[in-house]
Scaffold this active site. Structure first.
Site, PDB file in Angstrom:
ATOM      1  N   CYS A 163       1.594   0.409  -8.360  1.00 59.91           N
ATOM      2  CA  CYS A 163       2.731   0.982  -7.644  1.00 59.91           C
ATOM      3  C   CYS A 163       4.001   0.963  -8.486  1.00 59.91           C
ATOM      4  O   CYS A 163       4.885   1.798  -8.307  1.00 59.91           O
ATOM      5  CB  CYS A 163       2.959   0.233  -6.333  1.00 59.91           C
ATOM      6  SG  CYS A 163       3.083  -1.556  -6.533  1.00 59.91           S
ATOM      7  N   GLU A 199       5.687  -3.368   0.854  1.00 59.14           N
ATOM      8  CA  GLU A 199       5.791  -3.033  -0.566  1.00 59.14           C
ATOM      9  C   GLU A 199       4.952  -1.778  -0.747  1.00 59.14           C
ATOM     10  O   GLU A 199       3.720  -1.826  -0.693  1.00 59.14           O
ATOM     11  CB  GLU A 199       5.301  -4.198  -1.424  1.00 59.14           C
ATOM     12  CG  GLU A 199       5.741  -4.099  -2.874  1.00 59.14           C
ATOM     13  CD  GLU A 199       4.737  -3.368  -3.734  1.00 59.14           C
ATOM     14  OE1 GLU A 199       4.945  -2.148  -3.961  1.00 59.14           O
ATOM     15  OE2 GLU A 199       3.759  -3.992  -4.165  1.00 59.14           O
ATOM     16  N   GLY A 237       2.626   2.576   5.399  1.00 57.79           N
ATOM     17  CA  GLY A 237       3.762   1.728   5.740  1.00 57.79           C
ATOM     18  C   GLY A 237       4.563   2.284   6.912  1.00 57.79           C
ATOM     19  O   GLY A 237       4.987   1.538   7.810  1.00 57.79           O
ATOM     20  N   GLY A 241       0.823  -1.198   0.000  1.00 58.62           N
ATOM     21  CA  GLY A 241       0.000   0.000   0.000  1.00 58.62           C
ATOM     22  C   GLY A 241       0.856   1.247   0.000  1.00 58.62           C
ATOM     23  O   GLY A 241       2.005   1.231  -0.458  1.00 58.62           O
ATOM     24  N   SER A 242       0.313   2.310   0.527  1.00 58.24           N
ATOM     25  CA  SER A 242       0.995   3.601   0.456  1.00 58.24           C
ATOM     26  C   SER A 242       2.162   3.678   1.435  1.00 58.24           C
ATOM     27  O   SER A 242       2.187   3.005   2.466  1.00 58.24           O
ATOM     28  CB  SER A 242       0.011   4.730   0.756  1.00 58.24           C
ATOM     29  OG  SER A 242      -0.308   4.762   2.129  1.00 58.24           O
ATOM     30  N   THR A 243       3.120   4.541   1.094  1.00 56.87           N
ATOM     31  CA  THR A 243       4.280   4.740   1.965  1.00 56.87           C
ATOM     32  C   THR A 243       3.862   5.323   3.305  1.00 56.87           C
ATOM     33  O   THR A 243       4.411   4.951   4.350  1.00 56.87           O
ATOM     34  CB  THR A 243       5.301   5.649   1.261  1.00 56.87           C
ATOM     35  OG1 THR A 243       5.777   4.981   0.076  1.00 56.87           O
ATOM     36  CG2 THR A 243       6.486   5.957   2.157  1.00 56.87           C
TER      37      THR A 243
END
Length: 493
Positions: A291, A258, A241, A236-238
């Site tokens: 992504c 990831e 994360g 998913g999104s940084t």
């Protein structure tokens, strides 16, 4: 209009509704209207799923019985093969996949990846002989034993849900872990089918659990903070994360992340098919919601005007050949949600405010239907410092940036907080040299394929840590235990 089956939870071997019976609507990206219903899991449901996974790992032979695991995962695979048509419908009506993208990507590549996992699994080295070594007057034999890490929380996104769900769940099961799958609320059906087919395959109770709800944070945060969960595998999104790392720190949670990307495709001045490479860079497949997509196109300053002309023609030729749910040739549909549509449009507006030139697209298209349609969009005259060149948009928006020479192209490609993927096209030796200097998890050279189930995938920098797919993707769910014992005495000199 198609109505999807109700998405039900799967906890401790039982398909069931949420505690209290609450549900939420599954919204079609094509129409903006409900297309199904899903159980809205409560904290009690998530707690029960975690307890079941913990018990199945600690109190059964799942972690040690490799033969049983492989047999069940193979049977599971056969059931998914049977359900290919239904999987395609879920990809279309939950994720907004166009028909032309379903067979070869959303379903086809996912099932192929499962087969790749089964093929590479045989290469996993469960024991490694480290040989003998003298210490303290004795000779010691050393053996490394690979073991499953334990209970896995698999938190997955909405863009290619089947592919990512398989990437996490199948690898964890083969490694001997137990799993709680938490799919995105936009695509609960593509998670629910894992529970439904696990029940049919006959997995032991608690080995696989599936929970989801309208609040994307509730189940996810419980998995991340609960000490009974040993590893979080997240795509998913940084931003999310980073939050997972923060929330998992008190329990020293092991994480695979990831995350986002803003990958660069570099087309060199000696690319044999310069115009084709430039035209192929249009960000239209699945509305750019990937992504690893190459959302920055880098072209030489000496051929910049030529590249812009090629792109203008390519977008013009693409025209309105997208956004029809019934057209099997279309590869682009809507973005997944109203929120995502508004996000993409805000970046398009921002690009114009930053001074970039709108080469193509740029509009919301309500004429396509009641869903969330954004035109294929391309910006030229972009500098790498602009936000549209630095931030992940996750939509059909390409930015085109000129570079002076090879070193300048490498500099621009690396001037990003991300490092997930990328590409370079040109004479082979020159392209390989450049590819080795770009700090990213994968680099496609002359359109080489970097994504497949038998090879590792993951990122550098803010694009994450760890690797999914391939043998490395299974090893992510294991730990190594070292055993040593004396086998003799050191002979006196």
């Amino acid at each position: 209009m198609t109505t999807l089956p109700d998405a039900r939870l799967y906890i401790d071997g039982k398909l069931r509704d949420a505690t209290g019976g609450a549900t939420f609507d599954v919204i079609s990206p094509w129409t903006g209207a409900p297309v199904g219903k899903a159980a809205d899991a409560t904290a009690a449901d998530v707690n029960e799923a975690i307890a079941a996974a913990r018990r199945a790992f600690d109190d059964t032979d799942w972690a040690t019985n490799v033969e049983k695991r492989v047999a069940l995962v193979k049977k599971y695979r056969e059931l998914f093969e049977r359900e290919r048509p239904r999987l395609g419908q879920l990809a279309i009506h939950e994720a907004g996949a166009a028909q032309g993208a379903v067979g070869r990507a959303h379903v086809g590549m996912a099932i192929d990846g499962w087969d790749d996992y089964m093929a590479v699994f045989d290469k996993l080295e469960w024991e490694k002989d480290y040989g003998e070594k003298p210490a303290f007057g004795m000779i010691h034999k050393r053996v490394g034993v690979r073991e499953p890490v334990g209970v896995v929380g698999a938190i997955t996104p909405w863009n290619v849900p089947l592919y990512v769900n398989i990437g996490k769940v199948v690898a964890a099961l083969l490694a001997g872990c137990t799993v709680i799958l938490k799919p995105a609320p936009d695509t609960p059906g593509m998670g629910a089918i894992f529970g439904e087919l696990a029940a049919e395959a006959g997995f032991p109770d608690g080995v696989i659990n599936v929970v989801f709800g309208a609040d994307p944070a509730l189940a996810g945060e419980m998995l991340v903070t609960d000490p009974r969960v040993d590893l979080i595998s997240f795509t998913g999104s940084t931003g999310v994360g980073k939050r997972i790392m923060e929330q998992g720190a008190p329990t020293l949670k092991r994480v695979f992340l990831e995350l986002g990307g803003k990958s660069a495709k570099i087309v060199l001045d000696d690319a044999p098919n310069f115009a084709m490479d430039v035209a192929m860079s249009m960000l239209v497949f699945h509305a750019g919601q990937g992504c690893a997509v190459h959302s920055r196109l880098l072209v030489p300053q000496s051929r910049y005007e030529e590249a812009k002309a090629v792109l203008k023609g390519a977008y013009g030729n693409f025209g309105d050949n997208w956004g029809d749910i019934d057209n099997p040739a279309h590869i682009m549909g809507p973005v997944v949600s109203k929120r995502q549509m508004e996000r993409v449009k805000s970046y398009i507006d921002l690009g114009q405010q930053e001074g970039a030139t709108l080469l193509a697209g740029g509009n919301i298209r309500p004429d396509k239907g009641g869903g969330y349609f954004v035109e294929p969009t391309c910006f030229a005259d972009v500098t790498n410092s602009m936000r549209i060149a630095q931030e992940e948009i996750f939509g059909p928006v390409l930015v085109v940036i000129p570079y002076a020479d090879d070193e300048d192209a490498i500099r621009i490609a690396n001037e990003s907080s991300y490092g997930l993927s990328g590409g370079v096209s040109g004479s082979h030796d020159r392209a390989i040299t450049i590819a080795r200097k770009v700090r990213t998890g994968s680099m496609s050279v002359n359109n080489g394929m970097c994504i497949a189930g038998d090879i590792p995938f993951g990122g550098f920098k803010a694009s994450g840590m760890g690797r999914e797919w391939g043998l490395e993707g299974i090893e992510e769910f294991t730990d190594v235990k070292l055993l040593a014992w004396p086998v003799g005495q050191v002979e006196a000199a």
